[in-house]
Design a protein around this motif. Sequence first.
Motif, PDB file in Angstrom:
ATOM      1  N   ALA A   1     120.445 -28.446  63.135  1.00 43.56           N
ATOM      2  CA  ALA A   1     121.537 -28.212  64.082  1.00 43.56           C
ATOM      3  C   ALA A   1     121.107 -27.255  65.192  1.00 43.56           C
ATOM      4  CB  ALA A   1     122.750 -27.643  63.348  1.00 43.56           C
ATOM      5  N   THR A   2     120.367 -26.205  64.812  1.00 39.65           N
ATOM      6  CA  THR A   2     119.875 -25.233  65.799  1.00 39.65           C
ATOM      7  C   THR A   2     118.873 -25.862  66.751  1.00 39.65           C
ATOM      8  OG1 THR A   2     120.283 -23.302  64.399  1.00 39.65           O
ATOM      9  CG2 THR A   2     118.540 -23.088  66.042  1.00 39.65           C
TER      10      THR A   2
ATOM     11  N   SER B   1     126.816 -29.110  71.346  1.00 37.93           N
ATOM     12  CA  SER B   1     125.794 -28.815  70.333  1.00 37.93           C
ATOM     13  C   SER B   1     126.424 -28.432  69.005  1.00 37.93           C
ATOM     14  CB  SER B   1     124.862 -27.696  70.820  1.00 37.93           C
ATOM     15  OG  SER B   1     125.579 -26.502  71.058  1.00 37.93           O
ATOM     16  N   SER B   2     127.591 -27.786  69.064  1.00 41.96           N
ATOM     17  CA  SER B   2     128.317 -27.435  67.857  1.00 41.96           C
ATOM     18  C   SER B   2     128.760 -28.690  67.109  1.00 41.96           C
ATOM     19  CB  SER B   2     129.537 -26.578  68.215  1.00 41.96           C
ATOM     20  OG  SER B   2     130.389 -26.410  67.108  1.00 41.96           O
TER      21      SER B   2
ATOM     22  N   GLY C   1     125.616 -30.699  65.928  1.00 40.29           N
ATOM     23  CA  GLY C   1     124.944 -29.942  64.865  1.00 40.29           C
ATOM     24  C   GLY C   1     125.691 -30.033  63.547  1.00 40.29           C
ATOM     25  N   THR C   2     127.023 -29.956  63.619  1.00 35.09           N
ATOM     26  CA  THR C   2     127.842 -30.048  62.404  1.00 35.09           C
ATOM     27  C   THR C   2     127.709 -31.424  61.758  1.00 35.09           C
ATOM     28  OG1 THR C   2     129.433 -28.420  63.221  1.00 35.09           O
ATOM     29  CG2 THR C   2     130.188 -29.916  61.491  1.00 35.09           C
TER      30      THR C   2
ATOM     31  N   ASN D   1     122.882 -22.543  66.285  1.00 34.11           N
ATOM     32  CA  ASN D   1     124.076 -22.716  65.458  1.00 34.11           C
ATOM     33  C   ASN D   1     123.975 -21.956  64.141  1.00 34.11           C
ATOM     34  OD1 ASN D   1     125.711 -24.421  67.055  1.00 34.11           O
ATOM     35  ND2 ASN D   1     124.463 -26.182  66.525  1.00 34.11           N
TER      36      ASN D   1
ATOM     37  N   ASP E   1     121.129 -26.527  58.785  1.00 26.18           N
ATOM     38  CA  ASP E   1     121.359 -25.488  59.790  1.00 26.18           C
ATOM     39  C   ASP E   1     120.212 -25.464  60.798  1.00 26.18           C
ATOM     40  OD1 ASP E   1     122.280 -23.286  61.174  1.00 26.18           O
ATOM     41  OD2 ASP E   1     122.733 -22.117  59.396  1.00 26.18           O
TER      42      ASP E   1
ATOM     43  N   ALA F   1     125.150 -33.464  62.027  1.00 32.72           N
ATOM     44  CA  ALA F   1     123.807 -33.532  61.434  1.00 32.72           C
ATOM     45  C   ALA F   1     123.759 -32.785  60.106  1.00 32.72           C
ATOM     46  CB  ALA F   1     122.782 -32.936  62.405  1.00 32.72           C
ATOM     47  N   TYR F   2     124.414 -31.625  60.055  1.00 36.58           N
ATOM     48  CA  TYR F   2     124.450 -30.824  58.824  1.00 36.58           C
ATOM     49  C   TYR F   2     125.142 -31.594  57.697  1.00 36.58           C
ATOM     50  CZ  TYR F   2     125.615 -27.020  55.614  1.00 36.58           C
ATOM     51  OH  TYR F   2     125.745 -26.239  54.489  1.00 36.58           O
TER      52      TYR F   2
END
Length: 441
Positions: free
Chosen positions: A275-276, A49-50, A53-54, A287, A272, A56-57
């Motif tokens: 990502a969460t 997920s980290s 998520g990164t 995240n 953010d 996607a950010y």
Amino acid sequence: MKQQVMDVNEMPKGMKWIALSFQHLFAMFGATILVPILTGLSPSIALLSSGLGTIAYLLITKGKIPAYLGSSFAFIAPIISLSQSEGLGAAMFGSFLAGVLYGVIALMIYKFGSDWLNKILPPVVIGSVVIVIGLGLASVAVDMAMNIKVDGQTVYSLKHFMVALSTLAIAVIASTVFRGFLGVIPILLGIIGGYIISLIVGIVDLTPVKEASWFALPIFTTPELSWKAAVVMLPVALVTITEHIGHLMVTSSIMERDLVKDPGLHRSILGDGVATSIAALIGGPPNTTYGENIGVLAITRVYSVYVIAGAAVFATSFAFIGKLGALISTIPTAVMGGVSILLFGIIASAGLRMLVDNGIDYSDKRNLVISSVIMVIGVGNAALKLKGIHVDIEGMALATIVGIILNLVLPKQAKESEELEMEIVTKQTKEVKGKTVKVGV
């Protein structure tokens, strides 16, 4: 000020790219896997997920902000609480809604600016809540450090406590003595050092590593509808949003450009939030942008988003290495307890620093009342049990809500209003003088 080594859109080549990306991977690794270990989630899914998520950010912010997103410590207590009362699925639902709230706030900032957010959550509220986040977890850290489970019973273990203190000592030395990149990863160094000590004293069981396959799918958790989760998680999301704004300001300062305007605060907060929500949908912790990785940016002066993306790809790949996940699971709780003592203390201290840096005046009874009530309700884990709708608001969530309400309803002292007026008059006078001088020149 040192000149940048590599700008945002510059792409490094070959081994240099790999080495720079691994720096960011190591910087976030210790803290990112600590959150799932404490909350009962899968470390592998946290890495996945980290990474996702990164990525996607970076896409949402148009590749203009070199920020890495990892597991958020602010959500540890709510996830533990919800997991015990409602289940992990409910905690993931609450995390998903927290991501959605990020999106709503991003839209409001895009339309109306961010002044309204500052009025709802001034430093006196945010700083006090951050202190609660750290101190509220103190008992968890100490329990992990000195107690073990024997036949279902909690038993004190001097051996485990000494391992925890040794781990803490290594992390403290790394944090205070080491410089450069090593000074940015004290938690990871503490975990590695503590693990080696644990191997020496014989409290590590490597059987899971031997039995694990090299390739394995992470353990996914599906969100389950729970309105209690919404009530518990959403107030915490308000606090982490302000933390996010602070991180963006620091990154802007390091890069010497206004990231709040381009690509925009709203894009950063939306990234953010997305990502969460992605993390919640696959069973990972919420995240947040990582201060550790911002520290790496400051040290290396390498701002390339390709380096950040490389770290995200590595994290995503590592999530599918079964032996790595098994190795992480063998880390003794004493080791994690040792680093948690430092980490949770640092969180509480960060809240205190926020109060100091913003010049919060505690001779003003209004500030004194707001901070006092927030901290006692939060650390004391007070609970508001609404039996009619089967929802409990407790601990940090209740403290945040009460803090916001107190800030909005308590009248400001006349002295404070007068000082504010004087500040405005002084600022206007300086602006007029500045314009006069400019014209004269």
